[in-house]
Design a protein around this motif. Structure first.
Motif, PDB file in Angstrom:
ATOM      1  N   LYS A  75      17.387   7.016  -8.793  1.00  0.00           N
ATOM      2  CA  LYS A  75      18.480   6.789  -9.746  1.00  0.00           C
ATOM      3  C   LYS A  75      19.713   6.222  -9.053  1.00  0.00           C
ATOM      4  O   LYS A  75      20.619   5.698  -9.713  1.00  0.00           O
ATOM      5  CB  LYS A  75      18.836   8.084 -10.465  1.00  0.00           C
ATOM      6  N   ASP A  76      19.765   6.303  -7.727  1.00  0.00           N
ATOM      7  CA  ASP A  76      20.933   5.818  -6.987  1.00  0.00           C
ATOM      8  C   ASP A  76      20.712   4.459  -6.320  1.00  0.00           C
ATOM      9  O   ASP A  76      21.568   3.990  -5.564  1.00  0.00           O
ATOM     10  CB  ASP A  76      21.314   6.842  -5.905  1.00  0.00           C
ATOM     11  N   VAL A  77      19.583   3.813  -6.591  1.00  0.00           N
ATOM     12  CA  VAL A  77      19.305   2.548  -5.927  1.00  0.00           C
ATOM     13  C   VAL A  77      20.288   1.470  -6.367  1.00  0.00           C
ATOM     14  O   VAL A  77      20.695   1.404  -7.536  1.00  0.00           O
ATOM     15  CB  VAL A  77      17.850   2.094  -6.215  1.00  0.00           C
ATOM     16  N   ASN A  78      20.697   0.649  -5.422  1.00  0.00           N
ATOM     17  CA  ASN A  78      21.565  -0.494  -5.705  1.00  0.00           C
ATOM     18  C   ASN A  78      20.720  -1.768  -5.680  1.00  0.00           C
ATOM     19  O   ASN A  78      20.099  -2.092  -4.653  1.00  0.00           O
ATOM     20  CB  ASN A  78      22.685  -0.601  -4.666  1.00  0.00           C
ATOM     21  N   PHE A  79      20.689  -2.483  -6.801  1.00  0.00           N
ATOM     22  CA  PHE A  79      19.911  -3.710  -6.890  1.00  0.00           C
ATOM     23  C   PHE A  79      20.779  -4.930  -6.596  1.00  0.00           C
ATOM     24  O   PHE A  79      21.904  -5.048  -7.098  1.00  0.00           O
ATOM     25  CB  PHE A  79      19.308  -3.875  -8.290  1.00  0.00           C
ATOM     26  N   VAL A  80      20.230  -5.831  -5.791  1.00  0.00           N
ATOM     27  CA  VAL A  80      20.796  -7.161  -5.607  1.00  0.00           C
ATOM     28  C   VAL A  80      19.782  -8.135  -6.190  1.00  0.00           C
ATOM     29  O   VAL A  80      18.685  -8.290  -5.652  1.00  0.00           O
ATOM     30  CB  VAL A  80      21.048  -7.483  -4.120  1.00  0.00           C
ATOM     31  N   LEU A  81      20.112  -8.755  -7.307  1.00  0.00           N
ATOM     32  CA  LEU A  81      19.179  -9.643  -7.995  1.00  0.00           C
ATOM     33  C   LEU A  81      19.503 -11.099  -7.698  1.00  0.00           C
ATOM     34  O   LEU A  81      20.649 -11.530  -7.867  1.00  0.00           O
ATOM     35  CB  LEU A  81      19.236  -9.434  -9.510  1.00  0.00           C
ATOM     36  N   VAL A  82      18.488 -11.833  -7.278  1.00  0.00           N
ATOM     37  CA  VAL A  82      18.598 -13.276  -7.087  1.00  0.00           C
ATOM     38  C   VAL A  82      17.737 -13.920  -8.163  1.00  0.00           C
ATOM     39  O   VAL A  82      16.516 -13.768  -8.169  1.00  0.00           O
ATOM     40  CB  VAL A  82      18.119 -13.706  -5.689  1.00  0.00           C
ATOM     41  N   ALA A  85       0.811  -1.217   0.000  1.00  0.00           N
ATOM     42  CA  ALA A  85       0.000   0.000   0.000  1.00  0.00           C
ATOM     43  C   ALA A  85       0.844   1.267   0.000  1.00  0.00           C
ATOM     44  O   ALA A  85       0.301   2.380  -0.035  1.00  0.00           O
ATOM     45  CB  ALA A  85      -0.947   0.007   1.200  1.00  0.00           C
ATOM     46  N   ALA A  86       2.160   1.101   0.027  1.00  0.00           N
ATOM     47  CA  ALA A  86       3.066   2.253  -0.035  1.00  0.00           C
ATOM     48  C   ALA A  86       4.076   2.043  -1.157  1.00  0.00           C
ATOM     49  O   ALA A  86       5.245   2.431  -1.054  1.00  0.00           O
ATOM     50  CB  ALA A  86       3.784   2.431   1.302  1.00  0.00           C
ATOM     51  N   ARG A  87       3.622   1.453  -2.238  1.00  0.00           N
ATOM     52  CA  ARG A  87       4.511   1.012  -3.316  1.00  0.00           C
ATOM     53  C   ARG A  87       5.344   2.150  -3.890  1.00  0.00           C
ATOM     54  O   ARG A  87       6.559   2.020  -4.074  1.00  0.00           O
ATOM     55  CB  ARG A  87       3.689   0.351  -4.423  1.00  0.00           C
ATOM     56  N   SER A  88       4.717   3.267  -4.198  1.00  0.00           N
ATOM     57  CA  SER A  88       5.446   4.380  -4.828  1.00  0.00           C
ATOM     58  C   SER A  88       6.555   4.885  -3.926  1.00  0.00           C
ATOM     59  O   SER A  88       7.676   5.160  -4.387  1.00  0.00           O
ATOM     60  CB  SER A  88       4.481   5.517  -5.174  1.00  0.00           C
ATOM     61  N   ALA A 141      14.739   5.137 -13.037  1.00  0.00           N
ATOM     62  CA  ALA A 141      14.120   6.402 -12.656  1.00  0.00           C
ATOM     63  C   ALA A 141      13.120   6.797 -13.756  1.00  0.00           C
ATOM     64  O   ALA A 141      13.289   6.397 -14.918  1.00  0.00           O
ATOM     65  CB  ALA A 141      15.190   7.469 -12.481  1.00  0.00           C
ATOM     66  N   PRO A 142      12.072   7.533 -13.439  1.00  0.00           N
ATOM     67  CA  PRO A 142      11.821   8.207 -12.153  1.00  0.00           C
ATOM     68  C   PRO A 142      11.069   7.367 -11.132  1.00  0.00           C
ATOM     69  O   PRO A 142      10.915   7.803  -9.987  1.00  0.00           O
ATOM     70  CB  PRO A 142      10.976   9.408 -12.582  1.00  0.00           C
TER      71      PRO A 142
END
Length: 603
Positions: free
Chosen positions: A331-338, A298-301, A326-327
């Motif tokens: 733009k600075d998020v670091n993804f860890v993909l499994v 419910a707070a996805r955005s 982004a947007p």
């Protein structure tokens, strides 16, 4: 008088045809269900399979049967089997095979084909089916002789679940199906080719659903690099935990790949160990209950827009997750993909990628964290911000849901359906949903409490999956009620399969949101109503107030038409309690909702 011994020796040994060999191979490999449409040249195959204990669910259309097979693969972890006739039947079946490809679900499509000697001469329903399925098949096999059948069956079943799951194809020419072989030789061939594959399939399905490619695993074990591989994985696990530990605003994103992997226990432990908020994709819902205090749905955005580290487990950074860009995302998020697929990780280029089965990898993360624990806690500013926004949005939604709007909008009946589903005792029902507004509103309103209890249009946004998915869910999860929440357009793709529901007496209740067309009937402006065919219905229009409930009544099922809250509550109470095939026709205001639901920018 003839010597009895001479007569006995002259009696030929019992033989069987190719249909029986296919059925034997499937049965020995643990196949228990098949979906399809019979006809030349595969009717005998279906009959032989049934005689060996395989339940054959016969459909009206290969498209719906294919969707059923693909969903069955997801729900059970075993390849869903689709049987089709040649040519057009194979083409119709491509809908299901491509759906398995897009959603990465294990499935095998088996099609009859023309006699090999007549290929290229315009034979009955002739088609180069190997070529036709190429784009959507991980592995395509053609049995050119009856003795090749056991190996071909073993190979396609094995490949469907290995690595990234997906669809495979088996081509069975008519002459091979008619070809006969001594039964003892067939049994020996079946035993020789399926024993090894059977053991590995059982290991994957019944234990940890580990789906790393067998080729890669075999290579590691047989080579001298296994130590290096283990060290690399250990390093990746340590790096992932370090990123999560150091993050100010971490987020865990859960996809249907984690659900397929049966990773719910590991995911629950991870969230509760760390206190990190989680966001499920639509079919990842239920891995943890939607009502969990750390749910960010419910707070996805806010969650995706502000997180600085996102651990993405079993989900792809595709259109459903805005490509991780982004947007919508920082733009600075670091993804860890499994992800089980190395190619997927290479495509997305995350900060860190871990190739492996979700259940196994999350288990390793938990072990690493346990040795040096950390937890954000309820008072953490990030957790508080997510909780506050989720509560605010939830309260706003509940205010809208509390209103009884008649004629119905989408929210009022969806609230009544939600409450009825939550009131079901025992295992949670499987919810199937498709449509634009119907599916989108349902994602926000309907509550999932258990994993793999939501099936919808999925990665490909496929319309027409509804009845096939319902049948798959009823077969794969016989202890659960199945509830379909369908737009009238989505329902129309496969509506004749309500007869299939009745024929097999499946516990499925289909709820149709009937707003008179695609998005809701005629929404053209006066300027758009022009030209020589201006008197024709709009491209989006159906017959108003259509009696969809009468369709199932024609086959002996139960139909309801409802226009008020009390009528809907009564229909749901009665149909849910009966657990018999039913259609509930819910009349909706044709001007409720929006074109394309929430995807206007894609139209």
């Amino acid at each position: 008088m003839a010597d009895d011994s001479v007569v006995a020796s002259a009696t030929p040994p019992p033989s069987i045809d190719g249909n029986a060999v296919v059925a034997k191979a499937l049965s020995h490999l643990g196949v228990t269900h098949m979906f399809g449409v019979v006809g030349i040249p595969v009717t005998s195959l279906a009959t032989r399979a049934m005689s060996l204990g395989i339940r054959f669910i016969a459909f009206h259309n290969e498209q719906s049967a294919g969707y059923a097979a693909s969903a069955y693969g997801y729900l059970t972890g075993k390849p869903g089997i689709l049987l089709t006739v040649s040519g057009p039947g194979c083409v119709h079946g491509l809908a299901g095979l491509s759906n398995a490809w897009a959603n990465t679900w294990p499935m095998v499509m088996i099609s009859g084909s023309c006699d090999q000697r007549d290929a290229g001469r315009g034979d009955f329903q002739e088609l180069d089916q190997i070529e036709a399925v190429r784009a959507f098949s991980k592995l395509s096999e053609k049995a050119k002789d009856v003795r090749e059948i056991p190996n071909c069956v073993s190979r396609v079943l094995d490949r469907a679940v290995s690595g990234r799951p997906g669809g495979c194809y088996l081509d069975l020419p008519s002459d091979v199906l008619r070809q006969r072989i001594v039964e003892s030789e067939a049994d020996e061939l079946v035993g020789r080719h399926v024993t090894k594959s059977r053991a590995s399939l059982r290991s994957e399905v019944e234990s940890t659903h580990v789906t790393e490619t067998r080729a890669s695993l075999k290579s590691e074990i047989e080579s001298t690099h296994v130590t290096e591989a283990r060290a690399s994985l250990r390093s990746e696990i340590e790096s992932a935990v370090k990123l999560l530990r150091g993050a100010e605003r971490p987020l865990i994103v859960l996809g249907k790949g984690a659900a397929y992997s049966r990773a719910e226990d590991e995911v629950k432990k991870l969230v509760e160990l760390t206190g990190i908020p989680f966001l499920p994709t639509p079919m990842g819902k239920g891995l943890l209950p939607d009502t969990h205090e750390l749910s960010a749905t419910a707070a996805r955005s806010l969650a995706i827009g502000k997180c600085d580290v996102a651990l993405v487990v079993g989900a792809r950074l595709n259109w459903l997750l805005h490509f991780g860009e982004a947007p919508k995302w920082s733009k600075d998020v670091n993804f860890v993909l499994v992800d089980v697929s190395e190619e997927e990780i290479e495509l997305r280029k995350p900060k860190l990628g871990i190739v492996g089965d979700a259940k196994r990898v999350v288990g390793l993360l938990n072990r690493e964290i346990k040795d040096d624990p950390f937890c954000l806690g309820r008072g953490n500013p990030w957790v508080e911000a997510i909780s506050k926004k989720a509560k605010e949005n939830g309260e706003k939604m509940e205010l809208q849901l509390a209103k009884d709007v008649v004629p119905f909008n989408f929210l009022t009946p969806m609230r009544i359906i939600r409450d009825a589903i939550l009131a079901v005792e025992g295992p949670s029902p499987v919810v199937v949903s498709e449509g634009a507004n119907t599916m989108d509103v349902g994602r926000s309103v309907l509550v999932q409490k258990e994993p793999r209890t939501r099936l919808d249009a999925g990665t490909w946004g496929t319309m027409g999956v509804g009845l096939g998915y319902c049948i798959a869910a009823a077969v794969a999860c016989p202890d659960r009620l199945v509830v379909a929440v369908e737009g009238d357009s989505g329902f129309g793709f496969s509506a004749m399969e309500v007869e299939t529901l009745v024929r097999y007496n499946l516990p499925v209740v289909v709820i149709v949101f009937n707003n008179g067309g695609v998005y809701g009937g005629d929404r053209r402006s006066p300027e758009e109503i022009s030209g020589p065919h201006k008197e024709d219905p709009a491209p989006t229009s159906f017959v108003p107030n259509a009696g969809y409930h009468k369709l199932i009544e024609a086959f002996g099922g139960k139909g309801y038409i409802v226009e008020t809250p009390d009528e809907l509550k009564s229909a749901l109470s009665e149909s849910f309690a009966a657990r018999k095939p039913a259609v509930v026709n819910v009349i909706i205001d044709p001007f409720a909702g929006a074109e394309s639901g929430r995807l206007q920018h894609k139209n």
